[in-house]
Design an enzyme around this catalytic site. Structure first.
Site, PDB file in Angstrom:
ATOM      1  N   CYS A 264       0.009   6.784  11.825  1.00 36.51           N
ATOM      2  CA  CYS A 264      -0.074   5.370  11.399  1.00 36.51           C
ATOM      3  C   CYS A 264      -0.523   4.611  12.641  1.00 36.51           C
ATOM      4  O   CYS A 264       0.282   3.998  13.330  1.00 36.51           O
ATOM      5  CB  CYS A 264       1.282   4.880  10.918  1.00 36.51           C
ATOM      6  SG  CYS A 264       1.900   5.807   9.511  1.00 36.51           S
ATOM      7  N   ASP A 315      -4.838   8.082   3.722  1.00 41.78           N
ATOM      8  CA  ASP A 315      -3.413   7.889   3.445  1.00 41.78           C
ATOM      9  C   ASP A 315      -2.704   9.080   4.083  1.00 41.78           C
ATOM     10  O   ASP A 315      -2.887  10.219   3.657  1.00 41.78           O
ATOM     11  CB  ASP A 315      -3.215   7.868   1.917  1.00 41.78           C
ATOM     12  CG  ASP A 315      -1.746   7.787   1.549  1.00 41.78           C
ATOM     13  OD1 ASP A 315      -0.880   7.983   2.432  1.00 41.78           O
ATOM     14  OD2 ASP A 315      -1.463   7.525   0.367  1.00 41.78           O
ATOM     15  N   ASP A 336       4.474   6.329  13.682  1.00 42.55           N
ATOM     16  CA  ASP A 336       4.926   4.971  14.023  1.00 42.55           C
ATOM     17  C   ASP A 336       4.888   4.204  12.701  1.00 42.55           C
ATOM     18  O   ASP A 336       3.916   3.515  12.394  1.00 42.55           O
ATOM     19  CB  ASP A 336       3.977   4.370  15.070  1.00 42.55           C
ATOM     20  CG  ASP A 336       4.491   3.063  15.627  1.00 42.55           C
ATOM     21  OD1 ASP A 336       5.717   2.890  15.700  1.00 42.55           O
ATOM     22  OD2 ASP A 336       3.661   2.206  15.980  1.00 42.55           O
ATOM     23  N   CYS A 389       9.648  -0.562  14.477  1.00 46.89           N
ATOM     24  CA  CYS A 389      10.052  -1.753  15.228  1.00 46.89           C
ATOM     25  C   CYS A 389      11.085  -2.526  14.404  1.00 46.89           C
ATOM     26  O   CYS A 389      11.033  -3.744  14.336  1.00 46.89           O
ATOM     27  CB  CYS A 389       8.854  -2.614  15.611  1.00 46.89           C
ATOM     28  SG  CYS A 389       7.894  -3.185  14.213  1.00 46.89           S
TER      29      CYS A 389
HETATM   30  C1  LIG Z   1       3.662  -0.095  12.730  1.00 49.23           C
HETATM   31  S1  LIG Z   1       2.002  -0.135  12.329  1.00 49.23           S
HETATM   32  C2  LIG Z   1       1.320   0.958  13.495  1.00 49.23           C
HETATM   33  C3  LIG Z   1       1.159   0.382  14.875  1.00 49.23           C
HETATM   34  C4  LIG Z   1       0.396   1.325  15.798  1.00 49.23           C
HETATM   35  N1  LIG Z   1       0.995   2.638  15.848  1.00 49.23           N
HETATM   36  C5  LIG Z   1       0.311   0.776  17.200  1.00 49.23           C
HETATM   37  O1  LIG Z   1       1.106   1.168  18.054  1.00 49.23           O
HETATM   38  O2  LIG Z   1      -0.568  -0.049  17.447  1.00 49.23           O
HETATM   39  C6  LIG Z   1       1.948   0.821  10.881  1.00 49.23           C
HETATM   40  C7  LIG Z   1       0.556   1.172  10.396  1.00 49.23           C
HETATM   41  O3  LIG Z   1       0.700   2.085   9.320  1.00 49.23           O
HETATM   42  C8  LIG Z   1      -0.402   1.904   8.456  1.00 49.23           C
HETATM   43  N2  LIG Z   1      -0.050   2.587   7.194  1.00 49.23           N
HETATM   44  C9  LIG Z   1       0.805   2.174   6.231  1.00 49.23           C
HETATM   45  N3  LIG Z   1       0.893   3.099   5.273  1.00 49.23           N
HETATM   46  C10 LIG Z   1       0.085   4.126   5.636  1.00 49.23           C
HETATM   47  C11 LIG Z   1      -0.263   5.378   5.047  1.00 49.23           C
HETATM   48  N4  LIG Z   1       0.271   5.760   3.881  1.00 49.23           N
HETATM   49  N5  LIG Z   1      -1.136   6.166   5.685  1.00 49.23           N
HETATM   50  C12 LIG Z   1      -1.674   5.788   6.869  1.00 49.23           C
HETATM   51  N6  LIG Z   1      -1.398   4.610   7.463  1.00 49.23           N
HETATM   52  C13 LIG Z   1      -0.516   3.802   6.866  1.00 49.23           C
HETATM   53  C14 LIG Z   1      -0.573   0.413   8.402  1.00 49.23           C
HETATM   54  O4  LIG Z   1      -1.895   0.086   7.993  1.00 49.23           O
HETATM   55  C15 LIG Z   1      -0.267   0.023   9.839  1.00 49.23           C
HETATM   56  O5  LIG Z   1      -1.464  -0.087  10.574  1.00 49.23           O
END
Ligand SMILES: C[S@@+](CC[C@H](N)C(=O)[O-])C[C@H]1O[C@@H](n2cnc3c(N)ncnc32)[C@H](O)[C@@H]1O
Length: 437
Positions: A264, A315, A336, A389
């Protein structure tokens, strides 16, 4: 330019945007484009508008105390302008009451609240009288309700906090949600070091200092006009990243040559950290399902001039089906996870008003699925770090505990929950490191 009605007007416009669905930082950026403000003006507008958003419930309580019409019945534009006036009167020390009144009434006169400028004046004068005579709104003696009003949080959130950490810590955390967040940077050690970056900032009259316990983190003490215009940004010498988030990537002990999945990943603060820690010499696959956020990740990688991060839009819960060759492929995996973000409430003033229990339930389902579907992609001697977070146990320690209880071959090596606190400048954060037994 003197801080006058224009700065109050801009702050009011930010409140209007946030009430129409913008995130606070997007609203700030959009509104500021229409003004030619200097650094001090921007700091004032940020403090006033973000303060009003955080303290919405507290300011509504005061609105009911000073006006004949309850806040729910006020036209929204008037409600937000009263908040602008009240926040200055109640929470900003150095502004004379007369200046608050004249500039806030001027906003009404210069906008489509013109017909209500007399009302704004009368209501705010009443507020001044009540403050001067210490005639404050009554608040219940119930501790949870008191925290909810005084620290301006939805009652359900305070109830949750109390159930997680008890009333004393809940109050401290609630206070921490209302403080001004720090601006922390992670130094790109592939390009510079602590000493040189501090020197560069100093030469440009930016006050900054090293963050204790982090060997490549610094925190800004000045209020920058625009982060992207700070020295070293374009050259990729640093990345903005909160100090709590900076200890997540090192938990994976990433090494050169390893295959690392960041499941993520966008906007990439941890993917880029992993790349820096491996000397830009690992195979890092950064996945996210949001195209828009991946664009920001791409620009960060380009700016930092990192070569070892490959981006994949997907995904992450479907990776084992989409890429069966990824099974037992990775030395390290970082999840994350998308989360309720309660640890970053001070940074995101509007999020306390948009979060609800159903959203958290949906997030927990997704977090469980990510963990269950991605663990099989780890090599037998690999390490998986799960981080969020937030400080909600069901998204953190309890989720990991349930996962491990169901999988007898997996063990917990380490976990840490950082709670927001009034005395600690960083965000709330959680991380757990798990592996095969
Ligand atoms: C907490 S943020 C990540 C922050 C990033 N790791 C950073 O340190 O900059 C969570 C991310 O998960 C993504 N996300 C949510 N569901 C997801 C999925 N099923 N598969 C992949 N990415 C996903 C969101 O688009 C978001 O960008």
């Amino acid at each position: 330019m003197k801080i006058g009605y224009l700065q109050r007007k801009a702050s009011w416009e930010i409140l209007l945007k946030v009430s129409s669905g913008y995130f606070s930082d997007q609203a700030l950026e959009k509104v500021l484009k229409n003004y030619h403000f200097n650094t001090l003006d921007i700091a004032f507008v940020t403090e006033l508008s973000f303060g009003c958003i955080r303290y919405r419930k507290f300011l509504d309580l005061w609105t009911d105390h000073i006006s004949k019409i309850p806040y729910q019945k006020q036209p929204p534009k008037l409600r937000w302008l009263l908040h602008i006036g009240l926040y200055q009167l109640l929470k900003m020390d150095k502004i004379p009451f007369s200046a608050v009144l004249s500039t806030t009434v001027e906003v009404a006169k210069q906008t489509d609240l013109k017909g209500l400028s007399g009302t704004v004046n009368a209501i705010l004068r009443n507020a001044v009288r009540k403050i001067e005579t210490e005639n404050f709104p009554e608040i219940s003696n119930n501790s949870v309700e008191r925290i909810s009003y005084i620290e301006s949080l939805p009652l359900w959130i305070v109830n949750e906090l109390v159930s997680w950490v008890g009333i004393k810590d809940a109050e401290n955390i609630a206070k921490a949600f209302n403080k001004k967040p720090t601006i922390d940077m992670r130094i790109n050690l592939l390009k510079t070091n602590l000493e040189n970056l501090l020197k560069l900032l100093k030469e440009n009259k930016i006050s900054a200092e090293a963050i204790n316990k982090l060997n490549n983190g610094i925190t800004l003490r000045s209020n920058p006009r625009n982060i992207k215009s700070l020295p070293g940004y374009k050259e990729g010498l640093w990345t903005i990243q909160d100090r709590s988030s900076q200890w997540v990537a090192p938990l994976l002990s990433p090494k050169e040559g390893e295959k690392i999945l960041d499941a993520c990943a966008a906007p990439g603060s941890k993917s880029t950290h992993l790349a820096e820690l491996t000397n830009d010499n690992a195979e890092i696959i950064a996945i996210d399902r949001s195209e828009k956020r991946l664009k920001i990740l791409r620009s960060n990688i380009d700016r930092l001039n990192l070569k070892c991060v490959k981006i994949l839009k997907a995904d992450a819960t479907s990776l084992p089906n989409l890429y069966p060759n990824f099974l037992s492929y990775f030395d390290k995996i970082l999840i994350d996870a998308p989360c309720s973000g309660i640890g970053t409430f001070s940074r995101n003033p509007d999020s306390r008003w948009s979060l609800n229990k159903d959203k958290i339930k949906e997030l927990i389902k997704l977090q469980k699925k990510l963990l269950k579907n991605l663990f099989p992609l780890l090599k037998k001697d690999g390490i998986l770090v799960y981080s969020t977070c937030t400080i909600c146990p069901e998204e953190n320690g309890l989720l990991i505990k349930n996962f491990i209880n169901k999988n007898k071959k997996i063990k917990l090596d380490f976990q840490k929950q950082i709670l927001p606190s009034f005395d600690f400048p960083g965000d709330g954060f959680y991380a757990a490191r798990i592996s095969y037994k």
